[in-house]
Design a protein around this motif. Sequence first.
Motif, PDB file in Angstrom:
ATOM      1  N   GLY A   1       6.982  -3.495  -0.100  1.00 37.80           N
ATOM      2  CA  GLY A   1       6.542  -4.284  -1.234  1.00 37.80           C
ATOM      3  C   GLY A   1       6.006  -3.485  -2.400  1.00 37.80           C
ATOM      4  O   GLY A   1       5.430  -4.068  -3.325  1.00 37.80           O
ATOM      5  N   VAL A   2       6.176  -2.174  -2.387  1.00 40.49           N
ATOM      6  CA  VAL A   2       5.656  -1.324  -3.466  1.00 40.49           C
ATOM      7  C   VAL A   2       6.809  -0.860  -4.338  1.00 40.49           C
ATOM      8  O   VAL A   2       7.827  -0.376  -3.843  1.00 40.49           O
ATOM      9  CB  VAL A   2       4.906  -0.093  -2.912  1.00 40.49           C
ATOM     10  CG1 VAL A   2       4.500   0.846  -4.044  1.00 40.49           C
ATOM     11  CG2 VAL A   2       3.679  -0.534  -2.130  1.00 40.49           C
TER      12      VAL A   2
ATOM     13  N   PRO B   1      -4.042   0.305  -1.937  1.00 41.50           N
ATOM     14  CA  PRO B   1      -3.227  -0.717  -2.589  1.00 41.50           C
ATOM     15  C   PRO B   1      -2.623  -0.148  -3.873  1.00 41.50           C
ATOM     16  O   PRO B   1      -3.309   0.518  -4.661  1.00 41.50           O
ATOM     17  CB  PRO B   1      -4.238  -1.827  -2.901  1.00 41.50           C
ATOM     18  CG  PRO B   1      -5.343  -1.626  -1.909  1.00 41.50           C
ATOM     19  CD  PRO B   1      -5.435  -0.140  -1.724  1.00 41.50           C
ATOM     20  N   ALA B   2      -1.340  -0.416  -4.091  1.00 39.57           N
ATOM     21  CA  ALA B   2      -0.651   0.183  -5.233  1.00 39.57           C
ATOM     22  C   ALA B   2      -1.314  -0.180  -6.557  1.00 39.57           C
ATOM     23  O   ALA B   2      -1.292   0.615  -7.507  1.00 39.57           O
ATOM     24  CB  ALA B   2       0.817  -0.256  -5.234  1.00 39.57           C
ATOM     25  N   GLY B   3      -1.939  -1.346  -6.624  1.00 43.06           N
ATOM     26  CA  GLY B   3      -2.610  -1.761  -7.854  1.00 43.06           C
ATOM     27  C   GLY B   3      -3.834  -0.938  -8.209  1.00 43.06           C
ATOM     28  O   GLY B   3      -4.365  -1.071  -9.319  1.00 43.06           O
ATOM     29  N   GLN B   4      -4.292  -0.113  -7.263  1.00 37.85           N
ATOM     30  CA  GLN B   4      -5.474   0.721  -7.515  1.00 37.85           C
ATOM     31  C   GLN B   4      -5.117   2.187  -7.788  1.00 37.85           C
ATOM     32  O   GLN B   4      -5.993   3.035  -7.872  1.00 37.85           O
ATOM     33  CB  GLN B   4      -6.440   0.614  -6.335  1.00 37.85           C
ATOM     34  CG  GLN B   4      -7.051  -0.775  -6.229  1.00 37.85           C
ATOM     35  CD  GLN B   4      -7.878  -0.999  -4.974  1.00 37.85           C
ATOM     36  OE1 GLN B   4      -7.992  -2.133  -4.506  1.00 37.85           O
ATOM     37  NE2 GLN B   4      -8.459   0.039  -4.411  1.00 37.85           N
TER      38      GLN B   4
ATOM     39  N   GLU C   1       0.822  -1.210   0.000  1.00 41.43           N
ATOM     40  CA  GLU C   1       0.000   0.000   0.000  1.00 41.43           C
ATOM     41  C   GLU C   1       0.854   1.257   0.000  1.00 41.43           C
ATOM     42  O   GLU C   1       2.015   1.248   0.421  1.00 41.43           O
ATOM     43  CB  GLU C   1      -0.921   0.026   1.227  1.00 41.43           C
ATOM     44  CG  GLU C   1      -2.004  -1.029   1.209  1.00 41.43           C
ATOM     45  CD  GLU C   1      -2.963  -0.908   2.374  1.00 41.43           C
ATOM     46  OE1 GLU C   1      -4.094  -1.410   2.257  1.00 41.43           O
ATOM     47  OE2 GLU C   1      -2.586  -0.323   3.421  1.00 41.43           O
ATOM     48  N   VAL C   2       0.247   2.353  -0.444  1.00 49.91           N
ATOM     49  CA  VAL C   2       0.859   3.676  -0.331  1.00 49.91           C
ATOM     50  C   VAL C   2      -0.103   4.587   0.418  1.00 49.91           C
ATOM     51  O   VAL C   2      -1.322   4.349   0.442  1.00 49.91           O
ATOM     52  CB  VAL C   2       1.197   4.296  -1.707  1.00 49.91           C
ATOM     53  CG1 VAL C   2       2.098   3.385  -2.512  1.00 49.91           C
ATOM     54  CG2 VAL C   2      -0.077   4.620  -2.485  1.00 49.91           C
ATOM     55  N   LEU C   3       0.442   5.623   1.029  1.00 48.69           N
ATOM     56  CA  LEU C   3      -0.377   6.630   1.692  1.00 48.69           C
ATOM     57  C   LEU C   3      -0.572   7.796   0.732  1.00 48.69           C
ATOM     58  O   LEU C   3       0.407   8.369   0.233  1.00 48.69           O
ATOM     59  CB  LEU C   3       0.306   7.128   2.965  1.00 48.69           C
ATOM     60  CG  LEU C   3      -0.515   8.122   3.803  1.00 48.69           C
ATOM     61  CD1 LEU C   3      -1.655   7.405   4.498  1.00 48.69           C
ATOM     62  CD2 LEU C   3       0.375   8.832   4.813  1.00 48.69           C
TER      63      LEU C   3
END
Length: 329
Positions: free
Chosen positions: A77-78, A103-106, A31-33
């Motif tokens: 993990g990003v 989530p980075a994929g979004q 995830e990212v903030l």
Amino acid sequence: MSMHAITIPAPGGPEALVWAEVPDPELAEGEVLVEVAASAVNRADLLQRQGYYDPPRGASPYPGLECSGRIGAVGPGVSGWAVGDEVCALLSGGGYAEKVAVPAGQLLPVPEGVDLVTAAALPEVACTVWSNVFMIAHLRPGDTLLVHGGSSGIGTMAIQLAKAVGARVAVTAGSAEKLERCRELGADIVIDYHDDIPAELKKATDGHGADVILDNMGAKGLAANLDALAPDGRLVIIGMQGGTKAELDIGALLRKRGSVTAMGLRGRPVDGPHGKGAIVAEVAAHVWPMIGDGRVRPIVHGTVPLAEAARAHAELEAGGVTGKLLLVR
């Protein structure tokens, strides 16, 4: 650390939305903030406020299914994203806040030619329309698409995307003003939803009907939608504003070789062939270039301060909104 967010202490009307101090989100693996610049109001947010649409397990309890902003931190993990990147994002919740874990994929980059605030109008409508009309219903050049609620956020995106790929677009709306706005966006056929929609559509299409129907009403419109389907037509249901239970004439569906699909977006997993990440990747590949070259553009009705989200909910419920209402930090 703390931030402010719109909370819902108890279900109710717009006044149930309360701007409050809450803990910062914690970043999980992948995830990212995002430090939120803007979010947008969706019908699902109204349902959540009324107590009818709980967030998926593990999602933020705050409303908001999309946002734009800048990355403030990158979790473990990003890769491919960095602090300071300007992004917009599809969310499972939490957009009505100063910060949200995504989530980075979004994540999506802000499209070329779109400012950071306006980008908040795009993720939910782009992902919903592309996944339903193109990935599920396979709209093709020359097909006829019927869009119910053509002046909504979903509707304004569906009109533009369908026209961009060479389809013919029919829409329904509840007023002459809204129908004219749909024409301006490219709709070929406009129908007042108080009229006999299947009859008007068949009249305008020499009896053919709609190859694809994007429906936000559910039960209330089922019989008419089945009547309006062309042979081999695909009805995709994305909302239940008209109820959840109706009788389906399977014989009529068989005679038309039709299909009925109901697809939700919010509760999907991030990963996997049917996950949000796959949809977001498709949108980045296919929709973002159309926005970049001007064939498709975000339609923003207006902006409201995030802390005054109750006012935006009341405005959407009152009707008259074309496109998206944005909540701005």
